[in-house]
Structure formats: structure tokens, C-alpha cells
Design an enzyme around this catalytic site. Structure first.
Site, PDB file in Angstrom:
ATOM      1  N   ASP A 162      13.121 -64.615  11.740  1.00 49.34           N
ATOM      2  CA  ASP A 162      12.639 -65.815  11.049  1.00 49.34           C
ATOM      3  C   ASP A 162      11.556 -65.499  10.017  1.00 49.34           C
ATOM      4  O   ASP A 162      10.668 -66.308   9.773  1.00 49.34           O
ATOM      5  CB  ASP A 162      12.114 -66.855  12.057  1.00 49.34           C
ATOM      6  CG  ASP A 162      13.100 -67.093  13.181  1.00 49.34           C
ATOM      7  OD1 ASP A 162      14.277 -67.309  12.859  1.00 49.34           O
ATOM      8  OD2 ASP A 162      12.710 -67.033  14.356  1.00 49.34           O
ATOM      9  N   LYS A 221      14.241 -63.863   5.624  1.00 47.25           N
ATOM     10  CA  LYS A 221      15.171 -62.891   5.016  1.00 47.25           C
ATOM     11  C   LYS A 221      16.211 -63.593   4.157  1.00 47.25           C
ATOM     12  O   LYS A 221      16.569 -63.110   3.095  1.00 47.25           O
ATOM     13  CB  LYS A 221      15.902 -62.089   6.103  1.00 47.25           C
ATOM     14  CG  LYS A 221      14.994 -61.204   6.924  1.00 47.25           C
ATOM     15  CD  LYS A 221      15.763 -60.479   8.005  1.00 47.25           C
ATOM     16  CE  LYS A 221      16.291 -61.361   9.109  1.00 47.25           C
ATOM     17  NZ  LYS A 221      15.256 -62.020   9.943  1.00 47.25           N
ATOM     18  N   GLY A 272      19.823 -67.406  12.143  1.00 53.39           N
ATOM     19  CA  GLY A 272      19.887 -68.620  11.343  1.00 53.39           C
ATOM     20  C   GLY A 272      19.204 -68.344  10.022  1.00 53.39           C
ATOM     21  O   GLY A 272      18.057 -67.927   9.995  1.00 53.39           O
ATOM     22  N   HIS A 273      19.954 -68.495   8.949  1.00 53.61           N
ATOM     23  CA  HIS A 273      19.380 -68.251   7.632  1.00 53.61           C
ATOM     24  C   HIS A 273      19.366 -69.561   6.863  1.00 53.61           C
ATOM     25  O   HIS A 273      20.395 -70.206   6.728  1.00 53.61           O
ATOM     26  CB  HIS A 273      20.219 -67.229   6.856  1.00 53.61           C
ATOM     27  CG  HIS A 273      20.134 -65.857   7.426  1.00 53.61           C
ATOM     28  ND1 HIS A 273      20.972 -64.848   7.046  1.00 53.61           N
ATOM     29  CD2 HIS A 273      19.312 -65.337   8.340  1.00 53.61           C
ATOM     30  CE1 HIS A 273      20.656 -63.746   7.720  1.00 53.61           C
ATOM     31  NE2 HIS A 273      19.651 -64.029   8.517  1.00 53.61           N
ATOM     32  N   GLN A 286      17.801 -61.228  12.883  1.00 53.56           N
ATOM     33  CA  GLN A 286      16.683 -61.120  13.839  1.00 53.56           C
ATOM     34  C   GLN A 286      15.565 -60.265  13.217  1.00 53.56           C
ATOM     35  O   GLN A 286      15.436 -60.241  12.016  1.00 53.56           O
ATOM     36  CB  GLN A 286      17.144 -60.549  15.190  1.00 53.56           C
ATOM     37  CG  GLN A 286      18.016 -61.489  15.999  1.00 53.56           C
ATOM     38  CD  GLN A 286      19.478 -61.434  15.617  1.00 53.56           C
ATOM     39  OE1 GLN A 286      20.043 -60.366  15.491  1.00 53.56           O
ATOM     40  NE2 GLN A 286      20.084 -62.583  15.422  1.00 53.56           N
TER      41      GLN A 286
HETATM   42  P1  IMP Z   1      19.910 -63.651  22.065  1.00 48.69           P
HETATM   43  O1  IMP Z   1      19.958 -62.872  20.797  1.00 48.69           O
HETATM   44  O2  IMP Z   1      20.501 -65.020  21.963  1.00 48.69           O
HETATM   45  O3  IMP Z   1      20.434 -62.869  23.238  1.00 48.69           O
HETATM   46  O4  IMP Z   1      18.344 -63.926  22.415  1.00 48.69           O
HETATM   47  C1  IMP Z   1      17.451 -62.879  22.750  1.00 48.69           C
HETATM   48  C2  IMP Z   1      16.090 -63.123  22.137  1.00 48.69           C
HETATM   49  O5  IMP Z   1      16.143 -62.962  20.724  1.00 48.69           O
HETATM   50  C3  IMP Z   1      15.537 -64.525  22.369  1.00 48.69           C
HETATM   51  O6  IMP Z   1      14.127 -64.453  22.529  1.00 48.69           O
HETATM   52  C4  IMP Z   1      15.867 -65.246  21.085  1.00 48.69           C
HETATM   53  O7  IMP Z   1      14.997 -66.329  20.837  1.00 48.69           O
HETATM   54  C5  IMP Z   1      15.670 -64.131  20.082  1.00 48.69           C
HETATM   55  N1  IMP Z   1      16.450 -64.301  18.854  1.00 48.69           N
HETATM   56  C6  IMP Z   1      17.768 -64.122  18.701  1.00 48.69           C
HETATM   57  N2  IMP Z   1      18.137 -64.356  17.434  1.00 48.69           N
HETATM   58  C7  IMP Z   1      17.031 -64.675  16.772  1.00 48.69           C
HETATM   59  C8  IMP Z   1      16.760 -64.995  15.396  1.00 48.69           C
HETATM   60  O8  IMP Z   1      17.640 -65.007  14.529  1.00 48.69           O
HETATM   61  N3  IMP Z   1      15.471 -65.255  15.090  1.00 48.69           N
HETATM   62  C9  IMP Z   1      14.472 -65.192  16.016  1.00 48.69           C
HETATM   63  N4  IMP Z   1      14.671 -64.899  17.302  1.00 48.69           N
HETATM   64  C10 IMP Z   1      15.941 -64.638  17.670  1.00 48.69           C
END
Ligand code: IMP
Length: 421
Positions: free
Chosen positions: A12, A15, A39-40, A221
Site C-alpha cells: 500500500d 505503487k 489492490g492498486h 504487497q
Molecule cells: P494474504 O496475502 O492474504 O495471505 O495475507 C497475508 C498478510 O499480507 C496479511 O497481513 C495481509 O493483510 C497482507 N497483505 C496481503 N496483500 C497485501 C497488500 O496488497 N497490501 C498490504 N498488505 C497485504
């Protein structure tokens, strides 16, 4: 030219906006890891586009690629294609390519992700998108790939082999085993629709680079959510650092021209896990409200805190950044005093680099330096020199402490709200 962009914090960082800004200069934009947990948000001509799978450069002429290191929920991809089409943005196979080996997220991955998370005493706070379980199947060699759903017979044969163990796993976690074979027809129908999009991403990128074209690899991420180097277990299930772009897209490291780190002027985290500079107070509220810090994918409020230099230093090591893009500087406007975390105190020792274990990071007490804030509105500033003196001081201090040049400064969500430093 091969450029890699990654998030330098916990995701977040903005990017999407930076990729959107750079997209017109590139021939190909490729996603290399993650799935619709990302999420972009791209704001263009007054419209807000929230994308999860399609690379952020979709509003430009570049070819878009989804690499084999990603995990893809085909239903979500179809929804995004429909949303873009409704907004007059067509995405035909000449525009988007999906690698034949891309892992497919199945309904049982989502069910298992939810069930497992509900049973954890110490939660991760996953996005419930089935990401971890899709990657487990990749590593366990039980994945279903893009090419499989595009071939009905192969898909059904594969599912016959995999479904019984999924039924057992779902049952053991107290879920409904029927999920293991649900939505099969939807997947087959989508597979047929997506068949023309299938490509060999590595081959395409290598060919483009040989032809002198420009390729941008877009990370999802952030660095500290990396499966190997992040704050385990509070991480995502893929490798989010720059080196992963080479391995996942099938491009040799000798081809990399530059690596850009996107970093926020403060820090946020969504989900569980250590965040030493977290502010559960008015400052945190200010950052969340002004920065619109709510998850693009889950809508969850993000945890907010002061800029953490040790974490940024670790990011520069893990990614080898050649330059940085600093985002959301405008969000700091209105704070009388700004704090920068220069290091930590842990059990009487002073640290200037994050310790390895998440438990230790969680026990770190930040050591801050205070800087004067600014109150002037900077959201339409067009150059670095036009910023208030205290804002310039803040950016210069960050640059000095991180040891990497800040190439871009972003001062709002709009396309025009970025300038080169
Ligand atoms: P997962 O990727 O859904 O397995 O989540 C694992 C961890 O990564 C959690 O703490 C999510 O909130 C975090 N996470 C996954 N994708 C994102 C992202 O795009 N932005 C911020 N945090 C993320």
C-alpha cells in the site's frame, strides 16, 4: 531496459500510482507475484480504478503480462475486465497475456484460507483470498495452472486427483467438503474465454528486451511481507522483493537496469504483525483519515505510524534500490511535529537495523528524532523547490538516512500530483 518496482514497506505504498505514471514510457508491464490480495488504486481523469490482478499500466498502450509466479482467481480477473470494459477500456488478448503456468486460485483455496485463519490462536489477518493455499499447492505440485482450466479434460482429470485430499482437509477444519468440487463449470467457461490470452511470459519479455524495448516489472504487497525475508509469520506467501521479479518472470538478473522502491512518507500495515512506530492515537487517526488508509481489497483500516528508517534500510538491502519514489508527503501536512524512527531500543541495547525475529521486532521501542512540520497545502506543488522549507528538510533527511536518491515525490492521488526531485 528492464525496471523493477517494489514496495519498500508493508504494501500500500502507492505503487499503482507510480506504475501508472511511468507506464507511458514502457512497452510491457508485468505482474510477477501475489494475486488479488493486492489492490492498486489508479486515479485518472476523475475516475478511480481499483485493480487487483491486471497490471497498473492498463490505461496506457503498453502490453500487460501476468507472470507464472502469480496466483490468479479467474473470476476476479473477469470482473476486472468487465469493469474496465464498462469504462471504455478494452483489454483484448493483444493487450493482456497470462502465462500458461499461472497458478489458479480455486474455491477450496479460499475456503481453506478462511477456515485455517479462523482456527489460528495468533491470527495473520490474511485477505481471505486463498493466496497462501494456492502457493502451498504450487510448492506441493498440486496446483491447477492457467493452461489446465483452458482445457476441460485436463482440468477435470487434474481435479479428480486433487479434490479428494481437499475434501478431507476442508472436513478436518470443520468446513463443507462440497466446496472442493464447486464452481467447476464457471472455471471451465472462464477457461475457454481466457484461452486466447495464454502466453509464455518469459519468452515474450526476453524477446522484447532483445528488441530494445522497455519492460517494467510491477511488484505487489511490500518488502516486509516477503515470504523469506519479511516479518514471519505475518507475511504473504510469495517473494515480494526485486530478485523475485527475475526468478518469477524468467528473466536473468544480468538484464535488470534499475530497481525503484516505492515508499510512503510514513508507514502503514494492514493485518497483524509487528509495527514498531505504530501510533494508536491522534497522529495515527490523522494519517489514516488524511491518507485514506483503508485496504483496497478488504476495506480494513490500516495501522499507521511514523517513518521507520531501520525497516527502510533493510528494504534497500533486500531490493538493491537504485532510486526511490516517496509517496503521500501531503498526508503529513498539518502535523506540528514530525517524528522519524532512527533506531530501536531492545533489552537495553540500541539497534539501527531490524532484528530478525518478529517477536523481537514487536518488542523494539523506537528511538525518534523530531522535525518541524508544515501547515501549507502542498497538494498542487509542481517542484521540489516550491515545497515549504520543512517539507524539503524532511525529504532530504529521509534521502540521507536511507542512502538512496529520491527520484519522485508524490503529493496526492491525481496523475499530476507527482514531480521529479
Ligand atoms: P494474504 O496475502 O492474504 O495471505 O495475507 C497475508 C498478510 O499480507 C496479511 O497481513 C495481509 O493483510 C497482507 N497483505 C496481503 N496483500 C497485501 C497488500 O496488497 N497490501 C498490504 N498488505 C497485504
Amino acid at each position: 531496459m528492464f525496471t523493477i518496482i517494489t514496495g519498500a514497506q508493508f504494501g500500500d505504498e502507492g505503487k499503482g500510482k507510480i506504475v501508472d505514471m511511468m507506464a507511458s514510457h514502457y512497452d510491457i508491464i508485468a505482474r510477477f507475484q501475489g494475486g488479488d490480495n493486492a489492490g492498486h488504486t489508479v486515479v485518472a481523469e476523475g475516475k478511480i480504478y481499483k485493480l487487483h490482478l491486471i497490471p497498473s499500466g492498463v490505461l496506457f498502450d503498453a502490453r500487460l503480462l501476468i507472470g507464472p509466479g502469480t496466483v490468479m482467481n479467474p473470476g476476479i480477473l473477469m470482473e476486472e475486465l468487465a469493469m474496465l470494459s464498462e469504462n471504455g477500456v478494452g483489454v483484448p488478448p493483444s493487450k493482456l497475456g497470462i502465462d500458461a503456468k499461472t497458478s489458479i486460485i480455486m474455491p477450496y483455496h479460499i475456503a481453506l484460507d478462511r477456515l485455517r485463519e479462523s482456527k489460528r490462536t495468533v491470527k495473520i489477518g490474511t485477505t481471505s483470498r486463498g493466496i497462501g493455499y494456492a502457493y502451498i499447492d504450487k510448492v506441493g505440485r498440486d496446483e491447477i495452472q492457467m493452461a489446465d482450466i483452458a482445457d476441460k479434460n485436463r482440468f477435470l482429470k487434474r481435479l479428480d486427483e486433487i479434490a479428494p485430499q481437499k475434501e478431507a482437509a476442508i472436513k478436518e477444519l470443520g468446513g463443507d467438503p462440497m466446496i472442493a468440487r464447486s464452481e467447476i463449470d464457471d472455471y471451465i467457461n472462464i477457461g475457454v474465454k481466457l484461452r486466447p490470452y495464454i502466453t509464455d511470459v518469459s519468452r515474450e519479455i526476453n524477446l522484447a528486451l532483445k528488441q530494445g524495448k522497455k519492460v517494467l516489472a510491477e511488484g505487489a504487497q511490500g518488502t516486509h511481507l516477503d515470504i523469506i525475508h519479511g516479518t514471519q509469520k505475518f507475511v504473504t506467501s510469495s517473494s515480494t522483493v526485486a530478485g523475485s521479479a527475475c526468478a518469477s518472470l524468467g528473466v536473468g538478473p544480468t538484464k535488470v537496469s534499475n530497481v525503484i522502491g516505492v515508499i510512503k512518507a510514513y508507514i502503514t500495515r494492514v493485518g497483524e504483525g509487528p509495527l514498531p512506530t505504530e501510533q494508536k492515537n491522534d497522529t495515527g487517526e490523522h494519517l489514516r483519515d488524511k491518507g485514506g488508509e483503508f485496504g483496497t481489497t478488504t476495506g480494513r483500516p490500516r495501522r499507521c505510524g511514523w517513518f521507520d528508517v531501520p525497516l527502510a534500510l533493510k528494504s534497500t538491502n533486500l531490493n538493491g534500490y537504485t532510486s526511490m519514489a516517496l509517496t503521500k508527503l501531503d498526508v503529513l501536512t498539518g502535523l506540528d511535529t514530525l517524528k522519524l524512527c532512527l533506531g530501536y531500543e531492545l533489552e537495553g541495547k540500541r539497534l539501527d537495523y531490524p532484528p530478525e525475529h518478529s517477536d523481537e521486532i514487536a518488542r523494539c521501542k523506537p528511538v525518534y528524532v523530531e522535525l518541524p512540520g508544515w501547515h501549507e497545502d502542498i497538494s498542487d506543488t509542481e517542484s521540489f523547490s516550491a515545497l515549504p522549507e520543512n517539507a524539503r528538510l524532511y525529504v532530504e533527511m529521509l534521502e540521507k538516512l536511507i542512502g538512496v536518491g529520491i527520484e519522485y515525490v508524490s503529493i496526492g492521488p491525481g496523475r499530476k500530483q507527482t514531480f521529479m526531485k
